[in-house]
Structures are given as structure tokens and as C-alpha cells.
Design an enzyme around this catalytic site. Structure first.
Site, PDB file in Angstrom:
ATOM      1  N   CYS A 135     -59.053  22.697  -7.642  1.00 55.06           N
ATOM      2  CA  CYS A 135     -57.853  23.376  -7.522  1.00 55.06           C
ATOM      3  C   CYS A 135     -58.029  24.465  -6.486  1.00 55.06           C
ATOM      4  O   CYS A 135     -57.400  24.484  -5.465  1.00 55.06           O
ATOM      5  CB  CYS A 135     -57.280  23.939  -8.834  1.00 55.06           C
ATOM      6  SG  CYS A 135     -56.789  22.528  -9.898  1.00 55.06           S
TER       7      CYS A 135
HETATM    8  N1  SAJ Z   1     -64.447  31.768  -9.846  1.00 54.58           N
HETATM    9  C1  SAJ Z   1     -65.086  33.127  -9.341  1.00 54.58           C
HETATM   10  N2  SAJ Z   1     -64.450  34.270  -9.970  1.00 54.58           N
HETATM   11  C2  SAJ Z   1     -63.616  34.232 -10.969  1.00 54.58           C
HETATM   12  C3  SAJ Z   1     -62.953  33.126 -11.207  1.00 54.58           C
HETATM   13  C4  SAJ Z   1     -63.436  31.953 -10.813  1.00 54.58           C
HETATM   14  O1  SAJ Z   1     -66.093  32.853  -8.389  1.00 54.58           O
HETATM   15  O2  SAJ Z   1     -63.127  35.314 -11.171  1.00 54.58           O
HETATM   16  C5  SAJ Z   1     -65.121  30.640  -9.384  1.00 54.58           C
HETATM   17  C6  SAJ Z   1     -65.635  29.732 -10.460  1.00 54.58           C
HETATM   18  O3  SAJ Z   1     -67.116  30.049 -10.556  1.00 54.58           O
HETATM   19  C7  SAJ Z   1     -65.385  28.354  -9.951  1.00 54.58           C
HETATM   20  C8  SAJ Z   1     -64.162  28.718  -9.005  1.00 54.58           C
HETATM   21  O4  SAJ Z   1     -64.016  29.882  -8.963  1.00 54.58           O
HETATM   22  O5  SAJ Z   1     -66.316  27.922  -9.141  1.00 54.58           O
HETATM   23  C9  SAJ Z   1     -62.927  28.005  -9.879  1.00 54.58           C
HETATM   24  O6  SAJ Z   1     -62.868  28.584 -11.276  1.00 54.58           O
HETATM   25  P1  SAJ Z   1     -61.560  28.515 -12.246  1.00 54.58           P
HETATM   26  O7  SAJ Z   1     -62.088  29.262 -13.489  1.00 54.58           O
HETATM   27  O8  SAJ Z   1     -60.442  28.840 -11.545  1.00 54.58           O
HETATM   28  O9  SAJ Z   1     -61.417  27.050 -12.680  1.00 54.58           O
HETATM   29  P2  SAJ Z   1     -60.703  25.711 -12.454  1.00 54.58           P
HETATM   30  O10 SAJ Z   1     -60.975  25.296 -11.037  1.00 54.58           O
HETATM   31  O11 SAJ Z   1     -61.090  24.739 -13.505  1.00 54.58           O
HETATM   32  O12 SAJ Z   1     -59.372  26.431 -12.485  1.00 54.58           O
HETATM   33  C10 SAJ Z   1     -58.461  25.845 -13.334  1.00 54.58           C
HETATM   34  C11 SAJ Z   1     -57.149  26.021 -12.632  1.00 54.58           C
HETATM   35  N3  SAJ Z   1     -56.191  25.265 -13.345  1.00 54.58           N
HETATM   36  C12 SAJ Z   1     -55.084  24.701 -12.787  1.00 54.58           C
HETATM   37  O13 SAJ Z   1     -55.232  24.488 -11.653  1.00 54.58           O
HETATM   38  C13 SAJ Z   1     -54.242  23.937 -13.645  1.00 54.58           C
HETATM   39  C14 SAJ Z   1     -56.586  27.322 -12.347  1.00 54.58           C
HETATM   40  O14 SAJ Z   1     -55.092  27.517 -12.131  1.00 54.58           O
HETATM   41  C15 SAJ Z   1     -56.725  28.178 -13.459  1.00 54.58           C
HETATM   42  O15 SAJ Z   1     -56.387  29.647 -13.172  1.00 54.58           O
HETATM   43  C16 SAJ Z   1     -58.354  28.139 -13.926  1.00 54.58           C
HETATM   44  O16 SAJ Z   1     -58.591  26.931 -14.294  1.00 54.58           O
HETATM   45  C17 SAJ Z   1     -58.594  29.054 -15.045  1.00 54.58           C
HETATM   46  O17 SAJ Z   1     -57.873  30.263 -15.037  1.00 54.58           O
HETATM   47  O18 SAJ Z   1     -59.638  28.986 -15.636  1.00 54.58           O
END
Ligand code: SAJ
Length: 426
Positions: A262
Site C-alpha cells: 500500500c
Molecule cells: N513504516 C515506517 N515508519 C512508520 C510506519 C511504517 O518506516 O512509522 C514502514 C514499515 O516498516 C513498512 C511500511 O512502512 O515497511 C508500511 O508499513 P505500514 O505499517 O503502513 O503497513 P502496511 O503496508 O500493511 O499498511 C497498512 C495500510 N492499510 C491499508 O492500506 C488498508 C495502511 O493504510 C495502514 O496505515 C497501516 O497498515 C497501519 O496503520 O498499520
């Protein structure tokens, strides 16, 4: 609960479609699953949890998902949910081929008057410019013989609290009847708020905005991590300090990169759409550039640390712990770990790679094997198994350098062992 014996077809039984199919079946709908991957269909038919989400384990045995073997069976369904991937290609261009293929399959086989909902993440305009014409070319009249809606998925893989059963949603359609049909459907399966949007364009824009919001906020702290490191400031402490402000601040954390299906993908859908309208999303582009630079930055940190112990990459035994893009799941999509590994290989390092959630891509069988064989270590994913590694164990195994790509280890304790520690911004 299910509405008057309606049948639901879910096209795409991945991390979005499969939980939705299970939920619909649990709510009493007769559910039909369709997927290009025949092996996955067989696994669904055997009652397997094909996405590995633990909360589904207790529901699956109690529900039945019928497998669609021939696409013409779609004609039996009243509600058709399209939940297929919307990735980007190597040049970061949106790839709508899966959505187009799924829409064409439905348009070819769908009964008159059925509802079609796109759950895949798409940019504003895709339903109008791509999906609607497919059904019109197949002879349907939108709002009469087909109703098209968009309800963007909000799945967060591995989240112990939020899942398809309780995450609020937004829904948009081209017209009132389609909107009402979609609202009634989602309200019949989800207890959380289902918000009607003013148009299908607004519904498309919501998801792209919420994920771009996350990407730019991560880019912000990643840039701070780089600048504060030059000032000798630990940016994670600064973020924790800022987070004491009870309003108007939302903590994000620097890391070795942004992966997943995403966050690193969705902004490109908006960037490219706006380009068609001669608008340049500079801010989104720069945020993507910053986040895409983090694997390179991580490798530079390792190079600096190796130099401190008189080592170069070439021939050095380097352990990489983590392949997945996210903690405690085994998902490689857009994972920064893969970029880090490729950069280290280009520089001649000898790599020992282990991820307990991606064993098939690991070349070491355990954390211990990685530590025994390595002089330096990169933490590329903050799996719980890595966070619990004792600093004394690192010392005992002869680790001289650690780059903590997820800032998940105890920096002070590692420094006390005489090991060189570099975090991302700490
Ligand atoms: N990440 C960072 N710093 C942060 C948060 C994440 O470097 O502060 C990195 C993570 O390590 C990862 C990537 O970003 O590599 C994405 O992380 P994520 O926590 O956003 O996980 P996702 O990709 O599973 O995102 C999902 C998304 N859900 C949908 O699209 C429906 C996102 O919208 C959510 O915000 C996220 O989950 C969530 O909140 O966990």
C-alpha cells in the site's frame, strides 16, 4: 446479516478478498470465490486459511466458500466484489491490468442488475474511465442493469485488533441506487461505520489520501533522521518527546525503508493521475524519493561502521535479519530488505540471511547460524524474534557492527558490549 438470499462472488482471494469472503459466509451469504490461482482455490476449498490471519482460524471451519471453477458461474451472483492487486511496475507506473481483467470477467458473465464493488486501491477516475466503460461495452447500463461502487480496502496485515470485521469503511457510487445497494451490503457484514461518500471519485480519493498521508509522514521522520544524525541527536527520542503533545501530532518512525502493498505504491497512483491533468504532486514525489533512499542510506551507515573496524564490504561476512516488509508477517512486497540485500551483494559482501517468516528465501537456518557466521549485522525487519536477541549473545558470537534498520534493538546495551551500533537516526 445476509440480505434476502443474495449470493456474493469475491474475485481475488488474497489478503483482502479472502477475509471478506469468510466474513460474508459467516454473515449468512452464499459465497463464491474466484481466483486465477487454481492452487489457491484448492486450498480455500480444503478450508485452509490462505492468508494466515489468526482471527480467521476459528471462523473458517464454520463457513463454506464455494469455489467458482468456470467464470460463467458468476452469473448466479447478485454482488460481485473485485479485490485484486493494484501494484506499480518497475518504473512506478500504476498497473491496472488485474482490475481490468477482473472487471472484464465479471462483465462477460454477470447477471443483469447485479452490484459490482471495486475494493482494490485505485486513484480517482479509475471507476469512471476504466471500469464503467468495460460494463457499457458489454451492453450494461450503469444505474439500471449494473450498479458500480467503490469501497476501498483497509486491511492491515498482521494487525491483532483491526480487521475486516471492525474497520470503518467508505463507499461511493455513480448514483443513488448503487450507493444504497453497496451501503446495505457493507452494513450487513460490518458493525463499524460505513460512510457514504458524495461520489465514487471521493471514495477513490479517500484511500489514496490516507496512504499518501502515511508515506509523507514517514518521509518526514526519515529526512529528520538523516539531518539529526549529523547533529548527534537521536530522532526517536525527539519523536517520543513531540508525542507528549496530546493534540495535532502523530508519531511516525524512521526506518531502513517503506515496503508493503500500500504505502509505497498508492501515492504513485495519485502522482500519475494528476500528471494527466498537468499537475505535479511535488510533495508526494519528494516523499517517495526520500523513502526510496532509505535502503541506500542504511547501506551507507554500514559502510561507515565497517570502516571504523577497518573492514570493507568485499569479502566481509554480513548477517541480514529480516526479509519481510513488516514485523511478524512474511510479506516481501516492496520490502526494503530486498533492496538492501541487492546493494550489499553488488558490493561483494558475503550474506547470511534469515527471516523466520520467509524461510524459503533465507540462506541461513536460524538467528544463531547468522550470528555464528557474521562479523556485521543488519536488522531489516523488526520481527519479535530479533528484538529479543540478547546483546551479550551478539558479543559472544563476535558481532562487531550492527546497523539497526528498524531501531528495534537496545542501543545502549549493545554499545556497552563494545559493538558499534548505528540506528536510523539514532
Ligand atoms: N513504516 C515506517 N515508519 C512508520 C510506519 C511504517 O518506516 O512509522 C514502514 C514499515 O516498516 C513498512 C511500511 O512502512 O515497511 C508500511 O508499513 P505500514 O505499517 O503502513 O503497513 P502496511 O503496508 O500493511 O499498511 C497498512 C495500510 N492499510 C491499508 O492500506 C488498508 C495502511 O493504510 C495502514 O496505515 C497501516 O497498515 C497501519 O496503520 O498499520
Amino acid at each position: 446479516m445476509a440480505q434476502n438470499n443474495q449470493k456474493v462472488c469475491v474475485i481475488g482471494l488474497g489478503y483482502v478478498g479472502f477475509p471478506l469472503a469468510v466474513l460474508c459466509a459467516q454473515k449468512g451469504y452464499e459465497v463464491f470465490g474466484f481466483d486465477r490461482d487454481k492452487e489457491k482455490l484448492e486450498r480455500v476449498e480444503r478450508g485452509e486459511n490462505v492468508v494466515g490471519e489468526k482471527y480467521l482460524d476459528k471462523i473458517i471451519p464454520k463457513v463454506k466458500i464455494n469455489i467458482i471453477c468456470e467464470e460463467k458461474e458468476i452469473k448466479n451472483c447478485d454482488i460481485n466484489i473485485i479485490a485484486v492487486p493494484t501494484p506499480v511496475d518497475k518504473k512506478y507506473y500504476p498497473d491496472l491490468s488485474f482490475v481490468v481483467a477482473a472487471a472484464e470477467t465479471v462483465a462477460k458473465n454477470m447477471k443483469q442488475g447485479a452490484l459490482v464493488v471495486i475494493e482494490s486501491t485505485i486513484n480517482p477516475g479509475v471507476c469512471e474511465e476504466v471500469v464503467k466503460p468495460i460494463f457499457e461495452r458489454a451492453g450494461y447500463i450503469v444505474g439500471k442493469s449494473v450498479f458500480i461502487a467503490h469501497c476501498p480496502e483497509r486491511i492491515n496485515p498482521g494487525d491483532p485488533k483491526w480487521n475486516v470485521t471492525n474497520i470503518p469503511r467508505v463507499v461511493g457510487s455513480f448514483e443513488k441506487k448503487g450507493l444504497r445497494k453497496a451501503l446495505n451490503f457493507y452494513k450487513s457484514i460490518i458493525s463499524a461505520q460505513i460512510m457514504p461518500m458524495g461520489s465514487i471519485f471521493e471514495a477513490e480519493a479517500v484511500k489514496i489520501m490516507e496512504n499518501s498521508f502515511r508515506d509523507i509522514n514517514i518521509a518526514f521522520v526519515n529526512e529528520l533522521a538523516k539531518s539529526f544524525a549529523l547533529m548527534g541527536i537521536d530522532v526517536t527520542n525527539v519523536i517520543r518527546g513531540a508525542a507528549t503533545k496530546p493534540f495535532a501530532f502523530m508519531a511516525h518512525w524512521p526506518s531502513c525503508g517503506v515496503g508493503g502493498h500500500c504505502i509505497p505504491v498508492d501515492p504513485y497512483y495519485l502522482i500519475e493521475k494528476a500528471k494527466e491533468l498537468n499537475f505535479d504532486h511535488k510533495f508526494l514525489r519528494v516523499a517517495r524519493e526520500i523513502n526510496n533512499s532509505m535502503p541506500f542510506y542504511t547501506v551507507e551507515l554500514l559502510q561507515d561502521a565497517l570502516n571504523l573496524v577497518g573492514k570493507a564490504f568485499k569479502g566481509t561476512q554480513i548477517g541480514v535479519l529480516g526479509l519481510s516488509y513488516k514485523a511478524n508477517v512474511g510479506d516481501l512486497r516492496e520490502s526494503p530488505a530486498l533492496k538492501i540485500i541487492s546493494l550489499l551483494k553488488e558490493r561483494g559482501a558475503c550474506l547470511h540471511i534469515f527471516d523466520p517468516y520467509v524461510l524459503e528465501k533465507s540462506n541461513a537456518k536460524s538467528i544463531r547460524k547468522v550470528l555464528e557466521r557474521s562479523e556485521a549485522l543488519v536488522i531489516a525487519t523488526d520481527h519479535k524474534e530479533f528484538v529479543s536477541i540478547a546483546p551479550g549473545e551478539l558479543k559472544k558470537r563476535g558481532i562487531k557492527v550492527i546497523v539497526d534498520g528498524k531501531n528495534c534493538l537496545d542501543k545502549e546495551k549493545i554499545l556497552k558490549q563494545g559493538i558499534i551500533y548505528k540506528g536510523i537516526g539514532r
